[in-house]
Design an enzyme around this catalytic site. Structure first.
Site, PDB file in Angstrom:
ATOM      1  CE1 TYR A 195      -3.313  -2.697   0.015  1.00 56.73           C
ATOM      2  CE2 TYR A 195      -3.908  -2.113   2.259  1.00 56.73           C
ATOM      3  CZ  TYR A 195      -4.118  -2.872   1.123  1.00 56.73           C
ATOM      4  OH  TYR A 195      -5.133  -3.802   1.106  1.00 56.73           O
ATOM      5  N   PRO A 223     -16.576  -3.332   0.668  1.00 57.07           N
ATOM      6  CG  PRO A 223     -16.843  -2.401   2.787  1.00 57.07           C
ATOM      7  CD  PRO A 223     -15.788  -2.792   1.801  1.00 57.07           C
ATOM      8  CG  LEU A 224     -19.502   1.002   1.054  1.00 57.76           C
ATOM      9  CD1 LEU A 224     -19.381   2.482   1.390  1.00 57.76           C
ATOM     10  CD2 LEU A 224     -20.842   0.446   1.507  1.00 57.76           C
ATOM     11  N   GLY A 231     -16.446  -0.190  -4.256  1.00 60.66           N
ATOM     12  CA  GLY A 231     -15.772   0.993  -4.783  1.00 60.66           C
ATOM     13  C   GLY A 231     -16.593   2.262  -4.700  1.00 60.66           C
ATOM     14  N   GLY A 232     -17.595   2.299  -3.827  1.00 58.31           N
ATOM     15  CA  GLY A 232     -18.434   3.493  -3.674  1.00 58.31           C
ATOM     16  C   GLY A 232     -19.767   3.404  -4.381  1.00 58.31           C
TER      17      GLY A 232
END
Length: 324
Positions: free
Chosen positions: A53, A212-213, A215-216
């Protein structure tokens, strides 16, 4: 904050995991520090990162930011269950990536140095290695555990078959093996329900969903969620699923909850899930993610979500999902 055990272990982790992938590329160091401090204020004790990262080859930018935050003291390290990953390319030479024993040992030493800590609580294999035997992988991990440099070992992006292989090999060595699997899992991406989650439950691994979203896409469009995606998975998913996403926002409005909260609450209701990873870019985004813990989805709501986002095939684990 709610807590649960990480898989079959006795380790208690928060039901939300702080993802740090934005620290460095999207969020500067002072704001990253503020997010981590606020996470502790909320009772979030589970932090996830990876040596790659920061996306500057070999530098471990995000780990360095976390390390400088931990070095401030004040009980930070004692309060945090710290997870990082190994596999990705950390240099130009061929042995600076993968899951060879040589790379695992060296990458762990490098992560410990960047994180300014003596121990990694959860050391995760970021991807399966198709060229390294499990005996070699487990020998390296056993060495790190024996030295006190690693406490638990997890996987990420494994198939169900890989989990079974890993645990069979660990069992032959009387080693604990994997305790968690970190995988993409959300309302739009449910294929792990076929084999990964059943395998994880059978072997006692906690599921840690990333993205969980999606990528928005599952965040309210008017608040810069799916609408902000102009490239990659977010844009592609929105282009393909816009009517469904619009219907989802209407459903959430009927339920009286924010779409992001519903998406996280749905994951929290799924069997085997330990903690979805939230990756805030700001303190405000972190604060808002806590709303998911107050959402209780009843059976009618879950049924409506299944109708909008159907499981793979006929649902449930394989092979029943597609066979008689």
């Amino acid at each position: 904050m709610e807590y649960t055990n990480l898989g079959r272990t006795g380790l208690s982790v928060s039901r939300l995991c702080l993802g740090t992938m934005n620290f460095g590329p999207q969020t500067d160091e002072p704001d990253s520090f503020a997010i981590m401090d606020r996470a502790l204020e909320h009772g979030i004790n589970f932090f996830d990162t990876a040596n790659v990262y920061g996306w500057k080859l070999g530098e471990g930018v995000t780990e360095q930011i976390i390390g400088r935050w931990l070095a401030q003291g004040g009980g930070r390290r004692d309060q945090v269950v710290l997870a990082t990953k190994v596999y990705g390319r950390m240099g130009e030479w061929p042995n600076e990536q993968g899951l060879s024993a040589r790379h695992i040992i060296r990458a762990c030493e490098d992560s410990l140095r960047r994180l300014q800590t003596d121990t990694i609580d959860l050391y995760q294999m970021h991807h399966i290695s198709r060229t390294t035997p499990w005996e070699e992988i487990w020998q390296a991990m056993e060495t790190l555990v024996a030295q006190g440099k690693v406490i638990y070992v997890g996987s990420s992006n494994f198939a169900g078959w890989h989990i079974a292989q890993a645990q069979a090999a660990a069992g032959r060595r009387n080693f604990l093996g994997l305790v968690s699997e970190q995988c993409i899992y959300n309302l739009l991406t449910r294929f792990v329900e076929l084999e990964v989650i059943p395998a994880a439950q059978h072997y006692g691994l906690g599921i840690i969903p990333w993205s969980p979203l999606h990528g928005g896409v599952l965040r309210k469009m008017a608040e810069g969620g799916a609408a902000r995606g102009t490239a990659g998975r977010s844009a592609e998913a929105l282009a393909t699923h816009r009517p469904t996403v619009e219907a989802y926002e209407k459903l959430c409005a009927d339920l009286g909850h924010d779409p992001a909260d519903v998406a996280l609450a749905w994951l929290l209701s799924r069997p085997g899930v330990t903690a979805p990873i939230v990756g805030p870019r700001t303190v405000d985004q972190l604060d808002r993610s806590l709303g998911a813990l107050e959402v209780d989805l009843d059976e009618p709501a879950l049924t409506r979500l299944d109708a909008l986002f159907p499981p793979v095939a006929s649902g449930g684990p394989a092979p029943e999902a597609w066979a008689w």
